[in-house]
Design a protein around this motif. Structure first.
Motif, short mmCIF file in Angstrom:
data_model
loop_
_atom_site.label_atom_id
_atom_site.label_comp_id
_atom_site.label_asym_id
_atom_site.label_seq_id
_atom_site.Cartn_x
_atom_site.Cartn_y
_atom_site.Cartn_z
N LYS A 1 -5.20 5.08 2.08
CA LYS A 1 -6.29 5.16 3.24
C LYS A 1 -6.68 3.10 3.01
O LYS A 1 -6.66 2.31 4.35
CB LYS A 1 -6.82 5.50 3.85
N SER A 2 -6.65 3.37 2.18
CA SER A 2 -7.03 1.78 2.02
C SER A 2 -6.57 1.04 0.49
O SER A 2 -5.56 1.81 0.41
CB SER A 2 -8.74 1.16 0.70
N ARG A 3 -6.45 0.00 0.73
CA ARG A 3 -4.89 -1.42 0.14
C ARG A 3 -5.08 -0.85 -1.21
O ARG A 3 -5.30 -1.46 -1.42
CB ARG A 3 -6.00 -2.40 0.44
N PRO B 1 -4.79 -2.70 6.39
CA PRO B 1 -5.31 -2.50 5.47
C PRO B 1 -6.78 -2.75 5.85
O PRO B 1 -6.69 -4.18 5.58
CB PRO B 1 -4.55 -3.00 3.75
N PRO B 2 -8.26 -2.20 5.16
CA PRO B 2 -9.30 -2.91 5.44
C PRO B 2 -9.02 -3.95 4.64
O PRO B 2 -8.98 -4.25 3.26
CB PRO B 2 -10.36 -1.76 5.04
N THR C 1 1.40 3.12 6.92
CA THR C 1 0.96 1.92 6.41
C THR C 1 -0.24 0.75 7.48
O THR C 1 0.17 0.31 8.15
CB THR C 1 2.04 0.88 5.93
N ALA D 1 8.31 5.12 4.97
CA ALA D 1 8.74 6.55 4.70
C ALA D 1 6.46 6.54 5.54
O ALA D 1 6.07 7.25 6.25
CB ALA D 1 7.83 7.48 4.13
N ALA D 2 5.52 6.21 4.81
CA ALA D 2 4.15 5.80 4.74
C ALA D 2 3.33 5.31 5.92
O ALA D 2 4.23 4.24 6.64
CB ALA D 2 4.07 4.92 3.68
N THR E 1 12.84 4.83 -0.55
CA THR E 1 11.74 5.75 -0.23
C THR E 1 12.31 7.07 -0.20
O THR E 1 13.37 7.25 -0.31
CB THR E 1 11.57 5.72 1.64
N ASP F 1 5.38 7.64 -1.16
CA ASP F 1 6.44 6.80 -0.33
C ASP F 1 7.75 6.87 -0.43
O ASP F 1 8.42 6.36 -0.56
CB ASP F 1 5.82 5.52 -0.04
N GLU F 2 7.56 6.39 -2.03
CA GLU F 2 8.73 5.71 -2.59
C GLU F 2 9.19 6.51 -4.38
O GLU F 2 8.29 6.82 -4.62
CB GLU F 2 9.45 4.50 -2.93
N ASP G 1 12.70 9.37 1.87
CA ASP G 1 13.63 10.28 2.75
C ASP G 1 14.09 9.29 2.32
O ASP G 1 15.52 9.98 2.83
CB ASP G 1 12.50 9.15 4.26
N ALA H 1 -6.53 -2.93 -12.09
CA ALA H 1 -5.96 -2.07 -12.30
C ALA H 1 -6.62 -0.78 -12.76
O ALA H 1 -8.00 -1.13 -13.96
CB ALA H 1 -4.89 -1.96 -13.01
N THR I 1 0.89 -0.73 -0.04
CA THR I 1 -0.16 -0.29 -0.38
C THR I 1 0.66 1.36 0.25
O THR I 1 1.77 1.99 1.15
CB THR I 1 -0.61 -0.01 1.16
N LYS I 2 1.09 1.37 -0.89
CA LYS I 2 2.10 3.11 -1.46
C LYS I 2 1.64 3.80 -2.81
O LYS I 2 0.91 3.19 -3.30
CB LYS I 2 3.42 2.94 -0.96
N PRO J 1 -10.06 0.67 -8.34
CA PRO J 1 -9.14 -0.81 -8.51
C PRO J 1 -8.01 -0.90 -7.38
O PRO J 1 -7.85 -0.11 -6.60
CB PRO J 1 -8.72 -0.11 -9.62
N ASP J 2 -7.51 -2.16 -7.31
CA ASP J 2 -6.20 -2.06 -6.28
C ASP J 2 -5.08 -0.65 -7.07
O ASP J 2 -3.88 -1.02 -5.86
CB ASP J 2 -6.00 -3.10 -6.42
N ARG K 1 -13.55 -9.89 -6.27
CA ARG K 1 -13.63 -8.92 -7.20
C ARG K 1 -13.66 -9.11 -8.43
O ARG K 1 -14.52 -10.03 -8.63
CB ARG K 1 -11.86 -9.31 -6.89
#
Ligand SMILES: Nc1ncnc2c1ncn2[C@@H]1O[C@H](COP(=O)(O)OP(=O)(O)OP(=O)(O)O)[C@@H](O)[C@H]1O
Ligand SMILES: [Mg+2]
Lengths: 315, 294
Positions: A184-186, B8-9, B5, B2-3, A219, A204-205, A221, A80, A31-32, A155-156, B15
């Motif tokens: 915030k979601s996956r 996740p729900p 994380t 950084a994130a 990342t 984040d990256e 950072d 996607a 997740t990013k 989409p994911d 799907r």
């Protein structure tokens, strides 16, 4: 269920004798949001088009969620959302109809369709235009609909090529908010951009590409830390202009300061050494100068400096 | 990392899955047809059909002594004379840029991010163009039937008209197939338009003449040759077969042959049209599957 992922292996694309992308191997997962940076003509759009099976690799392959894009385009693109190169929508369709088409083609159940379309049109602030023909929309309005179209099926994985091109400042801020929200979601977001502040804000990256070659992927950072070589940089805003020579000398004498740049008489950029401790000492001394400091912000240029140093190095 | 994380729900258990390709093609055809119906080109085409209808109506009224003597003569000259133009122009207008336009107008970039095969786009657009052209054929048919009702007071339609309509639809399929193939050779709309128009208005006729005149064989490989069945079915005796009717003209009785005319049999014409449709569809799909949206 495996986390969302995008992978490329030895991805190479030639146009005639020109190599637009060379041997790109990249794996991003989880997740990013990953920012995809590089100068004009670096190969960003080429990479994203390969990921969406719009063009075919000369060598190598890529996968979305582990599904081969080249062998199973339908499967790979199922989860996607793709937005590449500001596409056009059939001009006599309305946003509602265009999104219905996308929903139909993606198999969004009829029961959810209306809700989903209303939600995404709301997200891109186009609800007032839902029933006007797209053909008469401005560039930025069309881009908003394109963003909505990439989101309809929730989409994911999102593959976005400069999503905020053509948008007004509010639109850009809204795109940033959407991307932040998505995280915030996956979700995995792979996004090319020329707007470094946008990348710093939501990513984040970062992956940096130049002349078809990947320079690094790390990342945010790590990237800024690694390339800053112990240097930090802050932008100081003053209430009153600071007069040239004398002011500069005062700032340069502050503890740890290695370089002073005047952005304008009321805004100065200070480079310093000594990490977080050095930054603390510097700020205390800066305020003690009583020169009317109204704000001190970590300079957004950290990524910019990395970018410029890496890109110019290639020349 | 950084994130933030956070956990996740969970994803919804099921799907989305895209519908089968055939269903996707029908969806695409539906929206594409809507686009056609609202477009200027649809109005232009309606205007063209009305003009063709008006010209034929005037001609028949003027020469009613010879053209409207019997239902067969009337429908033969009207449908035989106009259907070809309606078919070719509809195909050019609705199909000429069907594939090239997806590149040039960048609408293809909108579709290509979706989980569908390239061939689904091709088939969906083909169906939409076929239906739009069908609307034009029906409009032309309405004008024809209106005229027929005037001259023959709603008398029976000759069966030849039924056969000619079937042949016309087969010809439409073949012409659209070729149009789509031409269109997928280019990424610029205007080339597709021009090539289709030139080929169908003069190109094929010239080729046909060359083949008959120089090679002296039956020009079965030329699509416009097959289309002559649409008119020939009205002139008895009807050749239903797979072989052409060959007429040799001699300068003198028993002298040397100076010219040969070939009239395809109905079944032959139908087969040529279907083969054209299949071959051009396969070739066009093959090309489009390999085209890059650069
Ligand atoms: N169809 C094509 N034929 C020839 N060269 C191409 C083609 N498409 C792209 N290129 C070349 O490939 C290189 C990479 O292009 P690409 O569009 O990926 O760059 P980019 O990183 O997206 O740049 P920008 O930031 O300007 O969008 C460029 O030098 C471009 O000229
Ligand atoms: Mg680009």
């Amino acid at each position: 269920m495996a986390p969302p992922s995008i992978e490329t292996q030895g991805l190479t694309k030639r146009f005639g004798r020109f190599t637009a992308l060379q041997d790109l191997s990249l794996k991003i997962e989880g997740t990013k949001c990953v920012g995809f940076l590089g100068p004009n003509g670096a190969g960003k759009t080429t990479t994203l088009k390969l990921l969406a099976d719009m063009i075919f690799p000369t060598r190598g392959a890529c996968w979305i969620n582990g599904i081969s894009v080249q062998e199973h385009r339908r499967g790979a693109l199922t989860d996607a959302g793709v937005l590449i190169e500001s596409p056009e929508i059939y001009p006599s369709l309305t946003p509602n109809e265009a999104l219905e088409m996308v929903a139909d083609l993606r198999g969004v159940p009829p029961a959810d369709r209306r809700d989903r379309i209303r939600t995404v049109l709301g997200e891109v602030k186009m609800d007032d235009w839902a029933n006007q023909k797209v053909g008469r929309f401005s560039k930025g309005m069309k881009q908003r609909i394109n963003i909505a179209a990439a989101l309809v099926h929730d989409p994911d994985v999102l593959i976005l090529d400069e999503p905020s091109t053509g948008l007004d400042p509010r639109g850009m801020a809204e795109v940033r908010a959407i991307v932040r929200d998505l995280k915030k979601s996956r979700r995995l977001i792979f996004m090319s951009s020329h707007i470094l502040s946008e990348v710093v804000d939501v990513c984040d990256e970062v992956a940096l590409i130049d002349k078809g070659k990947l320079l690094f992927h790390d990342t945010l950072d790590n990237v800024t830390r690694r390339f800053a070589e112990g240097h930090g940089s802050v932008d100081v805003t003053l209430a009153r202009p600071l007069d040239g020579g004398d002011g500069r000398a005062k700032l340069a004498a502050l503890p740890g300061v290695s370089d002073v740049t005047d952005l304008d008489p009321k805004r100065w950029r200070l480079k310093f050494t000594g990490g977080v401790d050095g930054q603390e000492r510097l700020l205390e001394a800066l305020v003690a100068l009583r020169i009317g400091v109204v704000s001190v912000a970590e300079s957004e240029s950290a990524l910019e400096e990395v970018y410029l140093s890496q890109i110019s190095r290639g020349d | 990392m950084a994130a933030a994380t956070t956990d996740p729900p969970a994803l919804p258990a099921t799907r989305l899955r895209p519908p089968a390709s055939l269903e996707q093609a029908t969806h695409l055809a539906r929206y594409q047809l809507r686009e056609y119906l609202r477009s200027l080109r649809f109005l232009v085409m309606v205007g063209i059909v009305l003009a063709i209808g008006a010209i034929l109506t005037t001609l028949v009224a003027h020469f009613r002594g010879s053209l409207a003597t019997s239902p067969i003569a009337f429908y033969g000259s009207f449908w035989g004379g106009g259907a070809n133009g309606v078919i070719v122009l509809s195909a050019v207008i609705f199909g000429g840029d069907a594939i090239a336009g997806e590149f040039q107008n960048k609408t293809g970039y909108f579709l290509m991010g979706l989980p569908l095969r390239r061939s689904t786009v091709y088939v969906g657009k083909f169906v939409a163009a076929f239906l739009a052209a069908t609307a034009m054929m029906l409009l032309f048919l309405a004008i024809l039937v209106g005229n027929g009702a005037y001259y023959f007071h709603g008398g029976l339609f000759p069966w030849q008209l039924g056969v000619a309509i079937v042949l016309a639809f087969a010809y439409l399929g073949a012409v659209l197939g070729a149009t789509f193939l031409f269109s997928s050779l280019f990424k610029t709309s205007v080339y597709g338009f021009v090539l289709t128009l030139v080929m169908f208005l003069i190109g094929f006729t010239i080729l046909q003449d060359l083949i008959v005149g120089l090679v002296k064989i039956q020009p079965w490989m030329i699509i416009s040759y097959a289309s002559s069945t649409i008119g020939s079915v009205f002139s008895p005796p009807v050749n239903w077969g797979l072989a052409a009717t060959v007429t040799q003209e001699r300068a003198f009785m028993g002298g040397p042959v100076v010219g040969t005319t070939y009239v395809p049999g109905i079944a032959e014409g139908l087969v040529i049209m279907l083969v054209y449709l299949v071959v051009t569809a396969i070739a066009g799909l093959w090309l489009f599957e390999r085209e890059e949206f650069t």
